[in-house]
Motif scaffolding. Structure first.
Motif, PDB file in Angstrom:
ATOM      1  N   VAL A   2      11.947  98.602 -38.512  1.00 15.79           N
ATOM      2  CA  VAL A   2      10.734  99.192 -38.009  1.00 15.79           C
ATOM      3  C   VAL A   2      10.249  98.368 -36.784  1.00 15.79           C
ATOM      4  CG1 VAL A   2       8.360 100.069 -38.651  1.00 15.79           C
ATOM      5  CG2 VAL A   2      10.231  99.781 -40.226  1.00 15.79           C
ATOM      6  N   GLU A  26       8.734 104.212 -37.389  1.00 13.43           N
ATOM      7  CA  GLU A  26       9.178 104.774 -38.543  1.00 13.43           C
ATOM      8  C   GLU A  26       7.525 105.500 -39.161  1.00 13.43           C
ATOM      9  OE1 GLU A  26      13.025 104.141 -37.986  1.00 13.43           O
ATOM     10  OE2 GLU A  26      12.213 105.335 -39.543  1.00 13.43           O
ATOM     11  N   ASN A  75       2.294 108.536 -36.627  1.00 11.23           N
ATOM     12  CA  ASN A  75       2.519 107.269 -36.810  1.00 11.23           C
ATOM     13  C   ASN A  75       1.702 106.152 -35.915  1.00 11.23           C
ATOM     14  OD1 ASN A  75       4.812 108.402 -38.374  1.00 11.23           O
ATOM     15  ND2 ASN A  75       6.401 107.714 -36.824  1.00 11.23           N
TER      16      ASN A  75
END
Length: 113
Positions: A2, A26, A75
């Motif tokens: 990530v 992610e 996100n």
């Protein structure tokens, strides 16, 4: 696995405001996240956290001045900072827990008096 990238830091005069952003590579759905800050010679300290369902916590110095929020569809996580003071000067980093903790590289916030 990530990647987290902060943005929005900069120079601001005391009493001013900044909005920090954190972009994750992610999905952040269900991911507990938070903002932390660090100054030279001092250990990293928690600023605010936000759980996957949106519950937030704030360290005392942030209460009433800072607001943490998230936009799961994009996100993104944010930290709105108001009424900034010179003691807020630090590198602010975002963090999230995807089975292990991931950190961004941080964004510099400098508050002048």
């Amino acid at each position: 696995q990530v990647q987290l990238v902060e943005s929005g830091g900069g120079l601001v005069q005391a009493g001013g405001s900044l909005r920090l952003s954190c972009r994750a590579s992610e999905s952040i759905v269900h991911i507990p996240m938070g903002w932390y800050r660090e100054v030279p010679g001092k250990q990293r300290e928690q600023v605010a956290t936000i759980r996957g369902r949106g519950e937030t916590t704030y360290v005392d110095f942030a209460k009433g001045r800072f607001t943490i929020s998230r936009d799961d569809a994009n996100n993104m996580m944010y930290l709105e900072m108001n009424n900034l003071i010179p003691d807020d000067t630090a590198v602010y980093s975002c963090s999230g827990y995807w089975g292990q903790t991931y950190w961004g590289q941080g964004t510099q916030v400098t508050v002048s008096s």
